[in-house]
Design an enzyme around this catalytic site. Structure first.
Site, PDB file in Angstrom:
ATOM      1  N   GLY A 131       0.856  -1.194   0.000  1.00 43.20           N
ATOM      2  CA  GLY A 131       0.000   0.000   0.000  1.00 43.20           C
ATOM      3  C   GLY A 131       0.879   1.226   0.000  1.00 43.20           C
ATOM      4  O   GLY A 131       1.387   1.645  -1.045  1.00 43.20           O
ATOM      5  N   ILE A 157      -8.745  -1.168  -6.096  1.00 38.88           N
ATOM      6  CA  ILE A 157      -8.560  -0.457  -7.356  1.00 38.88           C
ATOM      7  C   ILE A 157      -9.843   0.290  -7.741  1.00 38.88           C
ATOM      8  O   ILE A 157     -10.871  -0.329  -8.045  1.00 38.88           O
ATOM      9  CB  ILE A 157      -8.119  -1.434  -8.487  1.00 38.88           C
ATOM     10  CG1 ILE A 157      -6.839  -2.185  -8.074  1.00 38.88           C
ATOM     11  CG2 ILE A 157      -7.919  -0.665  -9.804  1.00 38.88           C
ATOM     12  CD1 ILE A 157      -5.657  -1.319  -7.665  1.00 38.88           C
ATOM     13  N   ARG A 269     -31.779  29.614   8.242  1.00 39.83           N
ATOM     14  CA  ARG A 269     -32.178  29.109   9.563  1.00 39.83           C
ATOM     15  C   ARG A 269     -32.203  30.241  10.595  1.00 39.83           C
ATOM     16  O   ARG A 269     -31.238  31.005  10.695  1.00 39.83           O
ATOM     17  CB  ARG A 269     -31.167  28.037   9.998  1.00 39.83           C
ATOM     18  CG  ARG A 269     -31.327  27.504  11.380  1.00 39.83           C
ATOM     19  CD  ARG A 269     -32.473  26.547  11.477  1.00 39.83           C
ATOM     20  NE  ARG A 269     -32.470  25.866  12.752  1.00 39.83           N
ATOM     21  CZ  ARG A 269     -33.549  25.249  13.247  1.00 39.83           C
ATOM     22  NH1 ARG A 269     -34.696  25.245  12.556  1.00 39.83           N
ATOM     23  NH2 ARG A 269     -33.481  24.636  14.414  1.00 39.83           N
ATOM     24  N   GLN A 337     -21.860  20.712  11.605  1.00 38.01           N
ATOM     25  CA  GLN A 337     -22.159  21.397  12.869  1.00 38.01           C
ATOM     26  C   GLN A 337     -23.131  22.562  12.635  1.00 38.01           C
ATOM     27  O   GLN A 337     -24.102  22.733  13.380  1.00 38.01           O
ATOM     28  CB  GLN A 337     -20.837  21.914  13.482  1.00 38.01           C
ATOM     29  CG  GLN A 337     -20.943  22.388  14.908  1.00 38.01           C
ATOM     30  CD  GLN A 337     -21.219  21.242  15.875  1.00 38.01           C
ATOM     31  OE1 GLN A 337     -20.994  20.076  15.546  1.00 38.01           O
ATOM     32  NE2 GLN A 337     -21.745  21.569  17.041  1.00 38.01           N
ATOM     33  N   HIS A 339     -25.275  22.899  10.281  1.00 32.33           N
ATOM     34  CA  HIS A 339     -26.593  22.387   9.898  1.00 32.33           C
ATOM     35  C   HIS A 339     -27.315  21.686  11.048  1.00 32.33           C
ATOM     36  O   HIS A 339     -28.480  21.303  10.902  1.00 32.33           O
ATOM     37  CB  HIS A 339     -26.475  21.425   8.707  1.00 32.33           C
ATOM     38  CG  HIS A 339     -26.292  22.119   7.396  1.00 32.33           C
ATOM     39  ND1 HIS A 339     -25.099  22.686   7.017  1.00 32.33           N
ATOM     40  CD2 HIS A 339     -27.155  22.372   6.376  1.00 32.33           C
ATOM     41  CE1 HIS A 339     -25.230  23.238   5.819  1.00 32.33           C
ATOM     42  NE2 HIS A 339     -26.458  23.065   5.417  1.00 32.33           N
ATOM     43  N   GLU A 364      -4.608   7.481  -2.807  1.00 36.51           N
ATOM     44  CA  GLU A 364      -3.550   8.108  -3.631  1.00 36.51           C
ATOM     45  C   GLU A 364      -2.371   8.603  -2.785  1.00 36.51           C
ATOM     46  O   GLU A 364      -1.810   9.664  -3.024  1.00 36.51           O
ATOM     47  CB  GLU A 364      -4.131   9.225  -4.506  1.00 36.51           C
ATOM     48  CG  GLU A 364      -5.047   8.664  -5.585  1.00 36.51           C
ATOM     49  CD  GLU A 364      -5.343   9.622  -6.716  1.00 36.51           C
ATOM     50  OE1 GLU A 364      -4.452  10.409  -7.062  1.00 36.51           O
ATOM     51  OE2 GLU A 364      -6.446   9.548  -7.257  1.00 36.51           O
ATOM     52  N   GLU A 368       0.307  10.777   5.600  1.00 38.12           N
ATOM     53  CA  GLU A 368       1.620  10.516   6.207  1.00 38.12           C
ATOM     54  C   GLU A 368       2.669  10.399   5.083  1.00 38.12           C
ATOM     55  O   GLU A 368       3.774  10.942   5.194  1.00 38.12           O
ATOM     56  CB  GLU A 368       1.580   9.233   7.055  1.00 38.12           C
ATOM     57  CG  GLU A 368       0.740   9.343   8.336  1.00 38.12           C
ATOM     58  CD  GLU A 368      -0.762   9.444   8.110  1.00 38.12           C
ATOM     59  OE1 GLU A 368      -1.263   8.937   7.087  1.00 38.12           O
ATOM     60  OE2 GLU A 368      -1.451  10.062   8.952  1.00 38.12           O
TER      61      GLU A 368
END
Ligand code: COS
Length: 388
Positions: A131, A157, A269, A337, A339, A364, A368
């Site tokens: 990986g 894949i 809102r 948050q 919403h 991809e 790290e």
């Protein structure tokens, strides 16, 4: 809001945004619920030239380079992360690996059908035991007459279950291993001995099919070698570098969608008798999102400019992916948050956006790995080699 560098790019964005708003965004919820992106939609994107945006016209592309491609990926991911992921894996790493190092004949054979959406492409690097350690691949390609026989597995894949052409990295010289002994092959999925596993059940990107690929002595003609024998690892690394720029552009689109929805909701809102936008807590969240998005926009398009102008860009590409994925995750988290309960509802886009954003910190090349790439490039600038 837009960061377009010429009237041509402005026109490109306008065209792509119209397609995304009229034909992609309206089906984004259905795609997430059903787990299916209709092939007709991909064909339609192909007909409009959208699947060939970065590539030269001689291979069926639109000739809009990396900047044009980033504009497309930003708009596409704003509309649907599943569609953007299929399109990104197809163009940005699939076709791109063939375009970068493939022979003229190979490009002429496959690219027009790939750019027009008649065929779908995938990029196959990851394996059950390789990986982040991309050089740990084991899938073997053995020369037999005029063909190579591919034997082994690839895993996770993107586009695996729907791809017609898969660019596969395989070991051709076990003595040398991946670094110097791996080669890229364009494999047709209709080849005997090729099969795919069941689509993975993922947290997000439900419409983007991902699977295991099995190669049971799959015969691939020599003409389908991409680049030089033994130099496939570098082809794939170069492809991933470019892919990280457009992935940054995609995360930019996702972050922008979170901000747009949050601004609309802050105006719509009301609580305590006034629009929630009047609360400083909401204002601060919107301001932080907007500031991060604008800084990402500048980084992504500057890096795309570096690519188009043949300048070094590996460090900046790692930054696009690293910052983009983290900014997009933070933006969608704030949007949920803002919403409130609606942010958690499966009937509203924030919940889907939250699940879809997470993977960008992983696929991809994990973030790290991006930090390792950025640090390696930084130290290389002062003559220190960090990797073996
Ligand atoms: N661009 C071009 N060439 C590169 C490169 C890059 N970004 N990174 C490495 N190479 C070349 C090196 O120059 C080296 O060639 P030379 O020996 O001629 O110098 C060769 O490739 C091997 O490089 P290195 O020894 O540094 O490779 P590592 O095995 O240490 O791998 C990282 C380096 C971590 C960067 C690599 O394994 C990686 O990117 N891993 C993540 C893979 C990934 O993104 N997976 C996601 C799944 S695919 S969607």
């Amino acid at each position: 809001m837009d960061f377009d560098l010429s009237p041509e790019y402005t026109a490109l964005r306008k065209m792509i945004r119209a397609v995304c708003e009229e034909e992609v965004a309206p089906v984004a919820h259905k795609i997430d619920e059903s787990g299916i992106v209709e092939r007709d939609l991909l064909r339609r994107l192909g007909e409009l030239g959208i699947l060939g945006v970065p590539f030269p016209r001689e291979y069926g592309g639109m000739g809009a380079g990396e900047i044009g491609y980033c504009i497309m990926m930003e708009e596409m991911n704003r509309a649907s992360a599943s569609v953007a992921t299929i399109v990104g894996a197809h163009i940005g790493i699939g076709v791109m690996s063939m375009y970068l190092d493939g022979s003229k004949a190979l490009k002429a054979k496959y690219m027009p059908d790939l750019c027009s959406g008649k065929k779908v492409c995938a990029f196959a690097l990851t394996e059950p035991n390789a990986g982040s350690d991309a050089a740990g691949i084991q899938l073997r390609a053995t020369l037999e007459g005029d063909s190579y026989m591919l034997d082994g597995q690839k895993m996770w894949i993107t586009n695996g279950p729907i791809a017609d052409v898969i660019n596969v990295l395989a070991i051709t010289d076990p003595g040398l291993g991946a670094r110097g002994g791996a080669t890229v092959f364009a494999v047709e999925s209709k080849s005997e001995g090729f099969s795919t596993g069941k689509p993975e059940r993922k947290m997000g990107l439900h419409g983007s099919p991902t699977s295991l690929l099995n190669f049971d002595n799959v015969r691939v003609p020599k003409e389908n070698v991409i680049g030089q024998i033994g130099l496939g690892f570098v082809t794939f690394m170069k492809t991933l570098d470019i892919g990280r720029v457009s992935l940054g552009a995609a995360t930019l689109g996702g972050a922008q969608a979170s901000l747009d929805a949050s601004v609309r909701w802050a105006r719509t809102r009301s609580q305590y008798g006034k629009q929630i936008a009047h609360n400083q807590t909401i204002q601060f969240m919107l301001a932080d999102m907007a500031a991060e998005i604008e800084s990402l926009r500048a980084l992504v398009y500057r890096t795309a400019w570096l690519v188009d102008n043949g300048k070094p860009f590996i460090k900046e590409a790692g930054m696009c992916k690293l910052l983009g994925s983290e900014i997009a995750s933070r933006c969608v988290d704030r949007a949920v948050q803002i919403h409130g309960a609606l942010g958690l509802s499966r009937d509203f886009p924030m919940e889907r956006g939250f699940r879809d954003a997470r993977i960008s910190e992983i696929f991809e090349g994990t973030n790290e790995i991006q930090r390792i790439v950025i640090a390696s490039e930084l130290m290389q600038e002062v003559g220190v080699r960090l990797r073996p």
